[in-house]
Design a protein around this motif. Structure first.
Motif, PDB file in Angstrom:
ATOM      1  N   MET A  78     -27.383  14.455 -26.913  1.00 49.51           N
ATOM      2  CA  MET A  78     -27.272  15.148 -28.201  1.00 49.51           C
ATOM      3  C   MET A  78     -28.642  15.436 -28.803  1.00 49.51           C
ATOM      4  O   MET A  78     -28.783  16.344 -29.625  1.00 49.51           O
ATOM      5  N   ARG A  79     -29.654  14.644 -28.435  1.00 46.43           N
ATOM      6  CA  ARG A  79     -31.002  14.887 -28.929  1.00 46.43           C
ATOM      7  C   ARG A  79     -31.772  15.842 -28.035  1.00 46.43           C
ATOM      8  O   ARG A  79     -32.961  16.077 -28.256  1.00 46.43           O
ATOM      9  N   GLY A  80     -31.103  16.374 -27.013  1.00 44.50           N
ATOM     10  CA  GLY A  80     -31.729  17.383 -26.168  1.00 44.50           C
ATOM     11  C   GLY A  80     -32.343  16.871 -24.885  1.00 44.50           C
ATOM     12  O   GLY A  80     -32.945  17.647 -24.131  1.00 44.50           O
ATOM     13  N   TYR A  81     -32.200  15.580 -24.574  1.00 44.12           N
ATOM     14  CA  TYR A  81     -32.764  15.035 -23.353  1.00 44.12           C
ATOM     15  C   TYR A  81     -31.850  15.325 -22.166  1.00 44.12           C
ATOM     16  O   TYR A  81     -30.619  15.416 -22.306  1.00 44.12           O
ATOM     17  N   THR A  82     -32.448  15.440 -20.983  1.00 43.24           N
ATOM     18  CA  THR A  82     -31.679  15.509 -19.741  1.00 43.24           C
ATOM     19  C   THR A  82     -31.505  14.081 -19.238  1.00 43.24           C
ATOM     20  O   THR A  82     -32.497  13.358 -19.053  1.00 43.24           O
ATOM     21  N   VAL A  83     -30.269  13.666 -19.033  1.00 46.40           N
ATOM     22  CA  VAL A  83     -29.982  12.264 -18.694  1.00 46.40           C
ATOM     23  C   VAL A  83     -29.348  12.170 -17.310  1.00 46.40           C
ATOM     24  O   VAL A  83     -28.325  12.818 -17.040  1.00 46.40           O
ATOM     25  N   LEU A  84     -29.961  11.375 -16.436  1.00 46.97           N
ATOM     26  CA  LEU A  84     -29.381  11.031 -15.139  1.00 46.97           C
ATOM     27  C   LEU A  84     -28.877   9.596 -15.235  1.00 46.97           C
ATOM     28  O   LEU A  84     -29.597   8.713 -15.711  1.00 46.97           O
ATOM     29  N   GLU A  85     -27.643   9.353 -14.796  1.00 50.01           N
ATOM     30  CA  GLU A  85     -27.034   8.033 -14.946  1.00 50.01           C
ATOM     31  C   GLU A  85     -26.969   7.281 -13.620  1.00 50.01           C
ATOM     32  O   GLU A  85     -26.776   7.881 -12.558  1.00 50.01           O
ATOM     33  N   ALA A  86     -27.122   5.950 -13.701  1.00 52.31           N
ATOM     34  CA  ALA A  86     -26.944   5.061 -12.541  1.00 52.31           C
ATOM     35  C   ALA A  86     -26.297   3.781 -13.035  1.00 52.31           C
ATOM     36  O   ALA A  86     -26.662   3.261 -14.088  1.00 52.31           O
ATOM     37  N   GLU A  87     -25.327   3.260 -12.258  1.00 54.88           N
ATOM     38  CA  GLU A  87     -24.590   2.076 -12.704  1.00 54.88           C
ATOM     39  C   GLU A  87     -25.262   0.771 -12.293  1.00 54.88           C
ATOM     40  O   GLU A  87     -24.859  -0.296 -12.744  1.00 54.88           O
ATOM     41  N   ASN A  88     -26.269   0.852 -11.434  1.00 54.10           N
ATOM     42  CA  ASN A  88     -26.996  -0.358 -11.056  1.00 54.10           C
ATOM     43  C   ASN A  88     -28.366   0.022 -10.513  1.00 54.10           C
ATOM     44  O   ASN A  88     -28.706   1.209 -10.358  1.00 54.10           O
ATOM     45  N   ALA A  89     -29.167  -0.994 -10.214  1.00 54.57           N
ATOM     46  CA  ALA A  89     -30.538  -0.756  -9.766  1.00 54.57           C
ATOM     47  C   ALA A  89     -30.574  -0.058  -8.418  1.00 54.57           C
ATOM     48  O   ALA A  89     -31.433   0.811  -8.179  1.00 54.57           O
ATOM     49  N   GLU A  90     -29.669  -0.427  -7.533  1.00 53.94           N
ATOM     50  CA  GLU A  90     -29.655   0.173  -6.203  1.00 53.94           C
ATOM     51  C   GLU A  90     -29.392   1.673  -6.282  1.00 53.94           C
ATOM     52  O   GLU A  90     -30.029   2.477  -5.582  1.00 53.94           O
ATOM     53  N   ALA A  91     -28.445   2.072  -7.165  1.00 47.89           N
ATOM     54  CA  ALA A  91     -28.156   3.492  -7.345  1.00 47.89           C
ATOM     55  C   ALA A  91     -29.351   4.219  -7.946  1.00 47.89           C
ATOM     56  O   ALA A  91     -29.638   5.377  -7.602  1.00 47.89           O
ATOM     57  N   ALA A  92     -30.076   3.554  -8.843  1.00 54.00           N
ATOM     58  CA  ALA A  92     -31.255   4.165  -9.449  1.00 54.00           C
ATOM     59  C   ALA A  92     -32.334   4.434  -8.406  1.00 54.00           C
ATOM     60  O   ALA A  92     -32.938   5.520  -8.373  1.00 54.00           O
ATOM     61  N   LEU A  93     -32.606   3.455  -7.543  1.00 53.02           N
ATOM     62  CA  LEU A  93     -33.621   3.637  -6.509  1.00 53.02           C
ATOM     63  C   LEU A  93     -33.220   4.711  -5.510  1.00 53.02           C
ATOM     64  O   LEU A  93     -34.074   5.442  -4.987  1.00 53.02           O
ATOM     65  N   GLU A  94     -31.915   4.803  -5.238  1.00 52.65           N
ATOM     66  CA  GLU A  94     -31.431   5.858  -4.345  1.00 52.65           C
ATOM     67  C   GLU A  94     -31.672   7.238  -4.962  1.00 52.65           C
ATOM     68  O   GLU A  94     -32.069   8.180  -4.278  1.00 52.65           O
ATOM     69  N   THR A  95     -31.451   7.352  -6.266  1.00 53.34           N
ATOM     70  CA  THR A  95     -31.712   8.616  -6.964  1.00 53.34           C
ATOM     71  C   THR A  95     -33.180   8.991  -6.875  1.00 53.34           C
ATOM     72  O   THR A  95     -33.537  10.166  -6.698  1.00 53.34           O
ATOM     73  N   LEU A  96     -34.046   7.997  -6.973  1.00 56.32           N
ATOM     74  CA  LEU A  96     -35.485   8.249  -6.982  1.00 56.32           C
ATOM     75  C   LEU A  96     -36.058   8.551  -5.605  1.00 56.32           C
ATOM     76  O   LEU A  96     -37.258   8.837  -5.486  1.00 56.32           O
ATOM     77  N   GLN A  97     -35.222   8.481  -4.568  1.00 56.39           N
ATOM     78  CA  GLN A  97     -35.704   8.833  -3.232  1.00 56.39           C
ATOM     79  C   GLN A  97     -36.046  10.320  -3.127  1.00 56.39           C
ATOM     80  O   GLN A  97     -36.781  10.740  -2.236  1.00 56.39           O
ATOM     81  N   ASN A  98     -35.464  11.110  -4.047  1.00 60.37           N
ATOM     82  CA  ASN A  98     -35.800  12.528  -4.116  1.00 60.37           C
ATOM     83  C   ASN A  98     -37.182  12.658  -4.773  1.00 60.37           C
ATOM     84  O   ASN A  98     -37.322  12.557  -5.988  1.00 60.37           O
ATOM     85  N   LYS A  99     -38.219  12.863  -3.969  1.00 61.01           N
ATOM     86  CA  LYS A  99     -39.593  12.883  -4.468  1.00 61.01           C
ATOM     87  C   LYS A  99     -39.866  14.073  -5.384  1.00 61.01           C
ATOM     88  O   LYS A  99     -40.818  14.060  -6.173  1.00 61.01           O
ATOM     89  N   ASP A 100     -39.029  15.141  -5.281  1.00 62.76           N
ATOM     90  CA  ASP A 100     -39.229  16.318  -6.123  1.00 62.76           C
ATOM     91  C   ASP A 100     -38.650  16.132  -7.526  1.00 62.76           C
ATOM     92  O   ASP A 100     -38.887  16.965  -8.410  1.00 62.76           O
ATOM     93  N   LEU A 101     -37.879  15.038  -7.719  1.00 62.03           N
ATOM     94  CA  LEU A 101     -37.244  14.798  -9.013  1.00 62.03           C
ATOM     95  C   LEU A 101     -38.262  14.214  -9.990  1.00 62.03           C
ATOM     96  O   LEU A 101     -38.897  13.198  -9.713  1.00 62.03           O
TER      97      LEU A 101
END
Length: 688
Positions: A591-614
């Motif tokens: 609602m404040r205009g941020y782009t939000v990516l969600e992860a339910e745990n640390a493992e999912a977060a690290l998997e998301t960050l494997q995309n080096k272009d992100l």
């Protein structure tokens, strides 16, 4: 190869085992043999066994001789701690494999650890067990444990006797003087040796008890221990209590042969101070009647240590429970208050639902305050310690305290001038003081005077008090006392437990003193209470004294929310295992205009960050999650993204969080429950 096989065999054994050569030298030994027998490599087998068995050299010679003939030999041998099975097997090339197995422990052996000789003799006259004092007597007469004892020159008190064995204690102060000064053991055991002279000659407390519980005889140590006078004694059930069953039933079982020689812990009912005893009962037959012999040991120090440990474990368990409950409640309250904030954004004060939503928000805040008290007790709250002069704190509080206590009660403040300060969270310290003063006011409904005193204490040695030990050193002591109703002795040990209160229903939550306890302990201090019914109560607080120049911040500082500013712009990776909290936080940030990516745990977060272009501008992550925790995964992620900002959120401040956060650059901490505006404000500050 042969040596390797023997070594594996010895080390795989669950008993104390070792291998000796033909000369008796230990060649291989497992850990148990080293710890229990001191059977180190290079030691002599006879020396090893002699440390635990009388005439060890002759035992080794006997066992090895048999093993050479038939390949194996074993004997049940008594040691100073009980009965063991000693086995020896002849293996190749003159090697002998030894194994020593504990069979049973005679409780009375440990009971007579002092100078009083104790023996357990088999029906055939062989000695089954003996303590150190009795072993020295046997060795003086060249008699080994397990051998047929022919002579013994001391009077005996029979503790227990049946068809298989006789347990006796020997008087070290009286020598028989017949013939050569020694009596035949077999004949002496048949004598009535329970004479008062022998009993009174023993240096340990001993009672002779009738099956009815009446104490027939008590020697001098027993009289002194129990405070007995004269020749007539009260029955045992009037002298001791606390077994969890009637003393009469315990005595009845002993008369019938059940539970003999098994030590029982009881509490003496006589005397002003607590006295705990360990009593072992034996049974004898005298003139066709059964008698019980009770051996007493003062176990007060042991029970005191046990009580301290139990109390410490109890408070720790309650603290862990309170912290866990508070953590879960904070997650729930974050979701409740957060979604309430979202609804309030769509309603103004003129809407019909606005007042209902405000009620939800206000009660959620009240619940958060209660949860904060639980966190204080469990010592998992976020503190902001600063250097505080106790005199200044009380001066600022005096006006508020006078308003709190009313007109019937007067407040007397007295503080010693000192150059030392307290390191504490000012708001939390003020909460402790206000709580103690309000409790003192409530204890004096008809009015009275509350005394608050502060002074320095320089302890040259540890102060033992109320099952706690205050280390030596300099302390600032704060006392809050009243002349009110007082607290019952049975209730006093419970007053720091959460939800325990002596007030009427509706007058208190039972969290006040538990909160004070947690705050004081988390500050590194101690809190004690003493009370006399009808006279009043005094709470004494000890705080470590620091130099005034010591003024750095120790704990992590929570970010202070500011009014919302401009529309947000950035990419946020939100990591939260609680789905309702994650849903609220993501909506609030979007609602404040941020782009939000969600992860339910640390493992999912690290998997998301494997995309080096992100590209990620900020991590918003929970601290405690299943699997990898927040600081751990953030440290891993920052290896490739070192400039990323971080916001840690948690239902409570873990003890290790301050240290973990200090190692993570560009990070702040936001405690739960947080509001929509608080979350957006912290994120905005991090991205500014």
């Amino acid at each position: 190869i042969e040596h390797q096989i023997l070594s594996r065999l010895v080390h795989a054994s669950s008993e104390a085992s070792f291998v000796s050569d033909a000369d008796g030298v230990v060649k291989v030994s497992n850990t148990l043999a080293i710890e229990e027998l001191d059977a180190k490599i290079g030691a002599q087998t006879s020396t090893v066994l002699t440390r635990h068995i009388a005439s060890g050299a002759s035992v080794v010679e006997r066992l090895v001789g048999r093993a050479k003939k038939v390949g194996r030999s074993s004997e049940r041998i008594s040691t100073c701690t009980g009965l063991v099975l000693t086995e020896v097997v002849s293996v190749a090339r003159g090697r002998f494999l030894w194994r020593v197995t504990k069979l049973e422990r005679n409780d009375l052996v440990s009971a007579f650890a002092g100078s009083t000789p104790y023996l357990s003799i088999a029906a055939d006259g062989n000695v089954l067990a003996a303590n150190a004092a009795a072993r020295s007597i046997l060795e003086d007469q060249n008699v080994g444990i397990g051998a047929d004892v022919a002579v013994l020159g001391h009077d005996q008190v029979v503790l227990f006797k049946d068809d298989t064995r006789t347990d006796i204690i020997l008087s070290p102060q009286h020598e028989a003087n017949s013939g050569a000064g020694k009596n035949n053991l077999r004949s002496s055991l048949a004598m009535n040796a329970n004479t008062p002279d022998v009993l009174h000659g023993l240096p340990v407390p001993v009672l002779q008890i009738a099956p009815s519980g009446r104490v027939l005889t008590a020697n001098e140590p027993a009289r002194k221990l129990l405070g007995l006078n004269g020749e007539e004694f009260p029955p045992l059930y009037d002298l001791v209590e606390g077994m969890g069953r009637p003393i009469s039933e315990w005595l009845s079982d002993a008369v019938d042969g059940r539970g003999l020689l098994k030590p029982e812990f009881v509490r003496a009912t006589s005397g002003a101070k607590d006295l705990y005893l360990q009593i072992s009962l034996g049974r004898i037959e005298e003139g066709g009647e059964t008698r019980l012999i009770g051996i007493l040991n003062d176990a007060t120090e042991l029970k005191t240590l046990e009580a301290q440990f139990v109390q410490s474990q109890k408070m720790q368990a309650i603290g862990q429970l309170a912290g866990g409950v508070a953590h879960d409640f904070n997650n729930l309250l974050t979701a409740i208050s957060g979604h309430c904030d979202l609804l309030l954004l769509r309603h103004d004060q003129g809407d019909l639902d606005y007042s209902d939503l405000m009620q939800i928000a206000q009660n959620a805040n009240r619940a958060a305050s209660l949860v904060g008290q639980l966190l204080a007790f469990s010592r998992k709250q976020t503190l902001k310690p600063t250097s505080l002069d106790l005199h200044d704190v009380m001066s600022d509080l005096a006006h508020l305290l006078n308003r709190l206590i009313g007109e019937k009660v007067s407040l007397n403040l007295r503080f010693e001038q000192t150059d030392r300060v307290i390191r504490a969270d000012r708001r939390q310290l003020e909460q402790v003081i206000m709580n103690l003063v309000v409790n003192a006011r409530d204890a004096m409904p008809e009015g009275g005077e509350i005394h608050v005193r502060g002074q320095m204490a320089d302890l040259s040695e540890p102060l033992e008090r109320d099952r706690a030990s205050v280390p030596e050193g300099q302390w600032i002591v704060l006392e809050v006392s009243d002349s009110g109703e007082g607290i019952d002795p049975e209730k006093l040990p419970k007053i720091f437990e959460p939800f325990y209160t002596t007030k009427k229903t509706g007058e208190g939550t039972g969290l006040g003193l538990s909160t004070a306890y947690g705050i004081v302990k988390q500050t590194g201090g101690f809190i004690f209470a003493e009370s006399v019914v009808g006279e009043g109560t005094t709470f004494t607080l000890y705080f470590p004294a620091h130099l005034r120049s010591h003024d750095e911040t120790i704990a992590p500082v929570a970010a202070k929310p500011e009014p919302l500013g401009k529309q947000g712009d950035g990419i946020i990776l939100l990591v939260e295992d609680e789905a309702p909290v994650r849903a609220f936080a993501s909506r609030a940030l979007r609602m404040r205009g941020y782009t939000v990516l969600e992860a339910e745990n640390a493992e999912a977060a690290l998997e998301t960050l494997q995309n080096k272009d992100l590209e990620i501008d900020i991590f918003v992550t929970d601290v405690i999650m299943p699997g990898m925790d927040g600081p751990s995964w953030v440290r891993e992620a920052l290896k490739d993204r070192p400039d990323t900002k971080v916001v840690f959120v948690s239902g409570y401040a873990e003890e290790s969080l301050a240290e973990n956060q200090s190692r993570i650059p560009n990070s702040v901490f936001l405690p739960k429950p947080f509001s929509l505006s608080q979350l957006n404000s912290v994120v905005q500050q991090q991205l500014a």
